[in-house]
Design a protein around this motif. Structure first.
Motif, PDB file in Angstrom:
ATOM      1  N   LYS A 107     -73.001  54.733  16.285  1.00  0.00           N
ATOM      2  CA  LYS A 107     -73.839  53.718  15.672  1.00  0.00           C
ATOM      3  C   LYS A 107     -73.076  53.095  14.506  1.00  0.00           C
ATOM      4  O   LYS A 107     -72.605  53.793  13.603  1.00  0.00           O
ATOM      5  N   THR A 109     -73.345  50.604  11.422  1.00  0.00           N
ATOM      6  CA  THR A 109     -74.279  49.816  10.614  1.00  0.00           C
ATOM      7  C   THR A 109     -73.493  49.003   9.600  1.00  0.00           C
ATOM      8  O   THR A 109     -72.346  49.329   9.280  1.00  0.00           O
ATOM      9  N   ASP A 110     -74.102  47.955   9.099  1.00  0.00           N
ATOM     10  CA  ASP A 110     -73.441  47.135   8.085  1.00  0.00           C
ATOM     11  C   ASP A 110     -73.169  47.948   6.835  1.00  0.00           C
ATOM     12  O   ASP A 110     -72.180  47.745   6.141  1.00  0.00           O
ATOM     13  N   GLU A 111     -74.101  48.874   6.579  1.00  0.00           N
ATOM     14  CA  GLU A 111     -73.955  49.735   5.406  1.00  0.00           C
ATOM     15  C   GLU A 111     -72.661  50.533   5.510  1.00  0.00           C
ATOM     16  O   GLU A 111     -71.874  50.621   4.564  1.00  0.00           O
TER      17      GLU A 111
END
Lengths: 449, 398
Positions: A107, A109-111
């Motif tokens: 996964k 994520t932008d984070e």
């Protein structure tokens, strides 16, 4: 603004069998292998055993000294064989692929993409870290180090020229994504080296990287030469380098969450019937292309280019970093008074033969050593093909004398085998320069730690 | 050539370890690899290798020496017949020279290669090709009347002390051929210098026509210094020397191969075109020689110093030394910058020895040996400069 570095020294070895710009998509090969010997500077420890089922992206072995660094299976399937050599040295982990490929999924994520440590962790977990090579020494990078810059060469100059621009057709977005990721890994710059002959290169439009233009013969396309001219490595410096196709894989991984080790290799050399580019999965057995090769007589099958590649035999596997499979005839025949003959059919960098009179002609090179090993006699020969401010003979002598200080001063931090491969090619005394250099590098690693 | 190959393959086992002629293994290997480029293939590193090897390199140098050799043979006959008041035609001159010079070459090769083969066998090495060139250079820098036993002794000295004690071809400090010449020069000064040795037959006391002198241009030029030249003008000295054309073509007495600048230039062309000889050393030597000749002109303290600088290129062994001996890749400087320094110093020092040192009319031999000695030092400074330059270039680690 990009700068042009003109390199006057070097040599283009004119060989028959360059790949035509046609891309053939290959069906799944019967077997795939991961070869620990492809990866320098690690001690492999197996993570799987025979019969295990793996997905594409599942780690099959890790570095004993730094278990965070994992090496992934390129395909999903079953571990078919684990081949060992002398003293149980791990040679190959052979995997039989499934008909339907399954991938490990991550996964993204932008984070996550904001955090350097998390990016590195993900690359390590997914088995992507093996793409990152550290200079000095040309070994798998230490994930805890901070490189002062990252270099990617966007063109190739080795024998049987490869068109990287063609390789990356349609992959520009992933390449850009890969560069963006790399930019987060260093406080310095990401440098992309491009050829002055190819201003039309799609890579010219790449952002987030400093583009450096080089003109000149081989080894201008070697990333080591580019580092030397842009941001040289001194004692204590660390620079990372990646292969252009690996940048695409990296970008694709961070865009899709899947490590897909597809790559394009050129099947080339005078023994290849139709030299072309092939779309394959890394580690594929070359038996899949057997019908494209003329196997008559003795033939050498090389994963990589003819200067630095590895001989893999008729049923070997494509290496992890290889962009080519070069197939050339063996030279195991003696030649009557060969050294005295005009040898009009042979290529030579020396003007004592005549190939310099026909610069457009391509030659059939074989693997004959063309002479016997001697002491260093001829001087100034290596300097002609090395576009670096380094005196190779003095460095090699320092290595043979195991003089660490001298090796350091004379430039061992800036060189890996591929940079001196042409010196070895032209050597009148047939000195095994790449082997000597690797010995020196290994000695440095041992002494500096 | 198949039958030859088959024959070699058949007798090969008896030269291998444990075979009947195991003691001749290196010799057999040497001959075999001379006849056939071996079928060895690359096993590590680069899979393809250039077809240049040491045999090719050395044979190009030998080829470049051939014009000097042929001219030397003719010139030997020419001066011999001139000294006894006759004149031979082209073939007679050449044949006379051939008969004089061939034995010297044979002795040089037999002695030198004999030692090389033996040492290679003891060390269990392949035979090095270096002596192919040395063996040809030695005769070419000898005076024609040198006794054969002297050639043999000098060659043995050069190969053993000059080369093998250091580890063989590639390891030597001095040019072996010049070492042989120096050996003769210092060991037999009475027999082998003066005006007579340069012309075949003179030392044997053959009848010489009146007013014939076998003096070389250099010994005439040396007359342009010291008290003898107190009242001499530069013009007078020049009139005593052979004219420029003769010196260029080589119609003067001298060591066998050194006289014809034309033949030497032909050799230089071969070496430069094939890239086997260093043009840097050749050019730098010439420039150094002209520079010092010009400085002498400025001082002009005696007639010798008034000679035009290019005379130094034409007289004696300078041209031969600069093209064939100073360029020896093993004993010369190895870095490109070093080659310039080495060459220029060589040129300058030759003229200094010639003009200012009355003890030696010719300085080429000793200066090349001296420069050989200093070549590693020159290279050391060039390489140190490189180390400093590269350190400076590296940006500080932020």
């Amino acid at each position: 603004m990009s700068r042009v570095v003109k390199l006057r020294k070097g040599l283009n070895i004119k060989m028959q069998g360059s790949a035509e710009k046609v891309l053939a998509r290959m069906p799944m090969a019967a077997k795939y292998a991961v070869k620990p010997s492809d990866f320098k500077g690690i001690t492999p420890r197996l993570c799987v055993k025979q019969g295990d089922v793996v997905k594409a992206g599942t780690p099959v072995f890790e570095d004993k000294n730094n278990p965070a660094v994992k090496f992934a299976s390129p395909v999903s399937g079953m571990v078919d064989e684990i081949n060992r050599g002398d003293r149980r040295k791990l040679l190959e982990i052979v995997i039989k692929p499934d008909a339907e490929q399954e991938y490990e999924k991550y996964k993204i994520t932008d984070e996550l993409l904001k955090n350097r440590e998390q990016i590195i962790q993900l690359m390590l977990d997914a088995g992507l870290w093996s793409m990152v090579i550290q200079r000095p020494y040309g070994i798998i990078a230490n994930p805890n180090a901070k490189p002062k810059a990252i270099f990617v060469s966007g063109f190739d100059t080795a024998p049987l020229l490869l068109d990287i621009d063609f390789l990356l057709t349609g992959q520009e977005e992933f390449f850009q994504k890969g560069i963006d990721i790399l930019a987060k890994l260093t406080d310095g710059k990401v440098h992309l080296g491009l050829s002055a002959d190819d201003y039309a290169s799609k890579l010219n439009k790449i952002k987030n990287a400093e583009i450096n233009i080089f003109s000149g013969k081989h080894p201008a396309g070697n990333v080591g030469v580019q580092i030397h001219h842009i941001d040289p490595i001194g004692k204590g410096d660390v620079v990372w380098t990646l292969d252009a196709q690996h940048v695409v894989s990296l970008g694709r991984f961070f865009a899709t969450g899947v490590y897909n080790s597809d790559r394009i290799v050129a099947l080339c050399g005078s023994r290849v019937l139709r030299p072309q580019y092939l779309h394959v999965v890394s580690g594929a057995s070359i038996t899949a292309y057997a019908d494209r090769i003329d196997h008559s007589g003795n033939v050498r099958y090389i994963s990589g280019n003819v200067l630095t590649g590895v001989s893999i035999g008729k049923d070997g596997y494509t290496g992890f970093y290889a962009n080519r499979i070069s197939v050339i005839p063996e030279g195991d025949h003696s030649e009557f008074l060969g050294w005295a003959m005009p040898r009009l059919q042979k290529f030579s960098a020396s003007k004592s033969y005549f190939s310099w009179l026909t610069p457009a002609k391509n030659y059939k090179l074989d693997t004959n050593l063309n002479g016997g090993e001697r002491a260093f006699v001829v001087s100034g020969q290596y300097e002609k093909v090395l576009p670096m401010d380094i005196y190779p003979v003095y460095l090699l002598k320092a290595i043979l004398a195991e003089n660490i200080d001298k090796m350091e001063q004379l430039g061992i931090y800036e060189l890996i085998e591929e940079d001196l491969a042409l010196c070895e090619y032209v050597c009148t005394s047939k000195i095994e320069i790449q082997t000597i250099l690797r010995q020196g590098i290994e000695l440095m690693i041992k002494e500096m730690n | 050539m198949k039958f030859l190959r088959k024959f070699l393959d058949k007798i090969k086992p008896s030269f291998d370890e444990g075979g009947k002629y195991a003691k001749l293994h290196s010799t057999f290997e040497g001959f075999e690899s001379f006849l056939f480029v071996p079928k060895t293939v690359t096993s590590q590193g680069s899979h393809v290798r250039d077809c240049i090897d040491l045999k090719r390199t050395m044979s190009v140098v030998v080829l470049a020496l051939v014009p000097c050799l042929l001219f030397g043979m003719w010139n030997t006959g020419y001066w011999h017949y001139r000294s006894i008041g006759g004149a031979g035609d082209l073939l007679t001159n050449f044949w006379f020279g051939f008969c004089k010079i061939f034995p010297i070459i044979a002795v040089s090769y037999i002695v030198g290669l004999g030692i090389e083969f033996t040492v290679a066998q003891i060390r269990k090495h392949e035979i090095n090709e270096g002596f192919l060139v040395s063996g040809m250079l030695i005769p070419l820098i000898m005076p024609v009347d040198v006794p054969l036993w002297m050639v043999a002794l000098a060659t043995a000295f050069a190969v053993i002390i000059g080369k093998e004690v250091f580890g063989g071809t590639g390891m030597n400090i001095w040019n072996p051929a010049l070492l042989a010449r120096a050996f003769v020069f210092f060991s037999y000064p009475t027999q082998i210098s003066g005006d007579k040795v340069w012309i075949a037959g003179l030392t044997g006391g053959q009848g010489v026509v009146d007013s014939f002198s076998g003096a070389t241009p250099l010994s005439i030029a040396a007359g342009g210094t010291g008290e003898a030249a107190a009242n001499m003008s530069g013009e007078t000295l020049r009139s005593q020397l052979p004219d420029v054309f003769d010196m260029f073509m080589g119609f003067v007495p001298g060591s066998i191969g050194e006289t014809s600048k034309l033949a030497i230039l032909a050799g230089a062309a071969i070496l430069i075109l094939t890239g086997i000889g260093s043009w840097r050393i050749m050019l730098a030597s010439t420039l150094g020689c002209l520079l010092m000749g010009w400085i002498c002109n400025l001082l002009a303290a005696n007639p010798y110093m008034e000679l035009p600088p290019y005379y130094h290129l034409l007289m004696g062994g300078f041209a031969f030394g600069a093209i064939f001996m100073a360029t020896d890749p093993v004993s010369a400087s190895q870095t490109n910058t070093g080659k310039w320094i080495y060459g220029i110093l060589f040129g300058i020092l030759v003229v200094i020895i010639r003009v200012f040192n009355p003890a030696y009319p010719e300085g080429v031999m000793l200066i090349i040996l001296l420069m050989n000695t200093f070549a590693p030092l020159i290279d050391h400074y060039v390489v140190s400069a490189n180390v400093k330059r590269r350190l400076k270039r590296i940006k500080p680690n932020v």
